[in-house]
Design an enzyme around this catalytic site. Structure first.
Site, PDB file in Angstrom:
ATOM      1  N   SER A 115      -0.099  11.404  -3.002  1.00 56.73           N
ATOM      2  CA  SER A 115      -1.294  10.585  -2.842  1.00 56.73           C
ATOM      3  C   SER A 115      -2.473  11.160  -2.919  1.00 56.73           C
ATOM      4  CB  SER A 115      -0.978   9.791  -1.663  1.00 56.73           C
ATOM      5  OG  SER A 115      -2.093   8.650  -1.650  1.00 56.73           O
TER       6      SER A 115
ATOM      7  N   LYS B 159       5.599  -2.139   0.824  1.00 57.08           N
ATOM      8  CA  LYS B 159       4.600  -3.085   0.631  1.00 57.08           C
ATOM      9  C   LYS B 159       5.043  -4.604   1.049  1.00 57.08           C
ATOM     10  CE  LYS B 159       1.508  -0.802  -2.434  1.00 57.08           C
ATOM     11  NZ  LYS B 159       0.555  -0.821  -3.565  1.00 57.08           N
TER      12      LYS B 159
ATOM     13  N   ASN C 119      -1.012  -3.742   1.637  1.00 56.03           N
ATOM     14  CA  ASN C 119      -1.179  -2.175   1.014  1.00 56.03           C
ATOM     15  C   ASN C 119      -2.257  -1.861   2.255  1.00 56.03           C
ATOM     16  OD1 ASN C 119      -3.825  -3.448   0.383  1.00 56.03           O
ATOM     17  ND2 ASN C 119      -3.952  -1.644  -0.777  1.00 56.03           N
TER      18      ASN C 119
ATOM     19  N   ASP D  31      -5.555  -4.353  -2.898  1.00 57.38           N
ATOM     20  CA  ASP D  31      -5.286  -3.938  -4.575  1.00 57.38           C
ATOM     21  C   ASP D  31      -5.682  -5.287  -5.111  1.00 57.38           C
ATOM     22  OD1 ASP D  31      -4.124  -1.521  -4.095  1.00 57.38           O
ATOM     23  OD2 ASP D  31      -2.022  -2.261  -3.903  1.00 57.38           O
TER      24      ASP D  31
ATOM     25  N   ALA E 174       1.953  -4.111  -7.910  1.00 55.67           N
ATOM     26  CA  ALA E 174       0.841  -3.921  -8.566  1.00 55.67           C
ATOM     27  C   ALA E 174       0.815  -5.408  -9.444  1.00 55.67           C
ATOM     28  CB  ALA E 174       0.609  -2.763  -9.110  1.00 55.67           C
TER      29      ALA E 174
END
Ligand code: NAP
Length: 277
Positions: A14, A65, A86, A101, A129
């Site tokens: 990450s 998530k 998130n 997000d 996403a």
């Protein structure tokens, strides 16, 4: 010192620690952001650790998530609408879930595309996403088509999105037809991500000059999809600005301070090798 974490599995690659710690140091704040690897079966037992008042909050990534939601005390309206979290703020008494997000994707899109009202969007992928982007666009878009390898997954997500837009699912095999009349194409799959940089989720012949192509993949910064979109004269947007905006919004929720997005962008870009513009 107060602590911030990213929980997920795996989390090793990450960019969040380098972005967040750079922003923290620039403001001279007494926080530190670090990775916390939590395998899927351990989330509910490890959540107690994250209620420690020394922990100001945490980011959440794959695969937690959605699974984290029943372990939290409250959700803000965006997280509730998206159905995924998130970012979590620890108030000391309660863990509150957010979805930065979704807001970050709309902000990034608006900067590149302009007024999103009445747009026709195609989103490839039906994971977290895609859910965040579709929910973010739904109040503005006229239509959203979600494309996946297995159409029922797209249909299911489409049926859960609420807003002004007409939302439908379809098979990725219908990409050429779906994208023909679209203004915005979003790649919300990992296709094209390092190390599989020669892959694209969409055949090049589906692309046209009237599109804005938004690839959520940020490593590499210039994916094959972005390059092919530029070749046909389409406008393009990589995933880095969304990554920075979601991180800056989380930073503000935790610290009450405004992070330098320019610094976060620079350090993220350097960390992925500074490919492209
Ligand atoms: P996810 O929940 O695992 O969902 C991935 C989606 O991609 C699923 O619908 C999956 O379909 C589909 N997919 C996977 N491999 C595929 C392939 N070879 N061909 C077609 N579809 C494929 O992941 P996510 O959290 O949504 O993340 C998706 C991408 O967005 C990742 O690259 C992630 O890094 C990026 N992302 C970027 C940001 C940012 O700030 N820029 C934020 C979040 C995510 P199946 O269900 O059929 O497997």
């Amino acid at each position: 010192m107060r602590r911030l974490h990213l929980i997920g599995y795996p989390v090793a690659h990450s960019l969040s620690p380098v972005m967040q710690n750079t922003a923290i140091q620039a403001l001279g704040l007494d926080y530190q952001y670090s990775l916390m690897s939590i395998p899927p079966g351990e989330l509910s037992s490890r959540i107690t650790e994250l209620r420690d008042t020394l922990i100001a909050g945490f980011n959440v990534t794959i695969p937690h998530k959605i699974a984290v939601i029943p372990l939290l005390d409250a959700l803000d309206t965006t997280a509730l609408a998206v159905g995924a979290v998130n970012t979590v703020v620890n108030t000391g008494e309660r863990l509150i879930g957010y979805n930065t997000d979704s807001t970050a994707s709309v902000r990034a899109l608006r900067e590149s595309y302009g007024d999103l009202n009445g747009c026709h969007a195609v989103i490839v992928g039906a994971g977290g996403a895609s859910r965040a982007v579709a929910n973010g666009l739904a109040p503005y878009a006229r239509s959203i088509k979600i494309l996946t390898r297995e159409a029922p997954k797209a249909d299911l997500l489409a049926s859960q999105i609420r807003g002004r837009a007409t939302v439908r699912g379809d098979s990725i095999g219908k990409a050429v037809e779906a994208i023909h009349s679209a203004d915005i194409l979003v790649n919300a799959t990992p296709v094209g991500m390092m190390p599989n940089i020669d892959a694209s989720p969409i055949p090049a012949e589906a692309l046209h000059p009237d599109l804005l192509v938004f690839d959520l993949v940020y490593n590499p910064e210039r994916t094959r999809l972005i390059t092919e979109a530029e070749t046909v004269g389409a406008r393009t947007l990589g995933g880095l600005s969304m990554l920075v905006y979601q991180g800056a919004e989380a930073f503000h929720l935790w610290t009450g301070q405004k992070a330098s997005e320019t610094l976060m962008m620079d350090v993220a870009r350097r960390s992925i090798g500074g490919r492209g513009a």
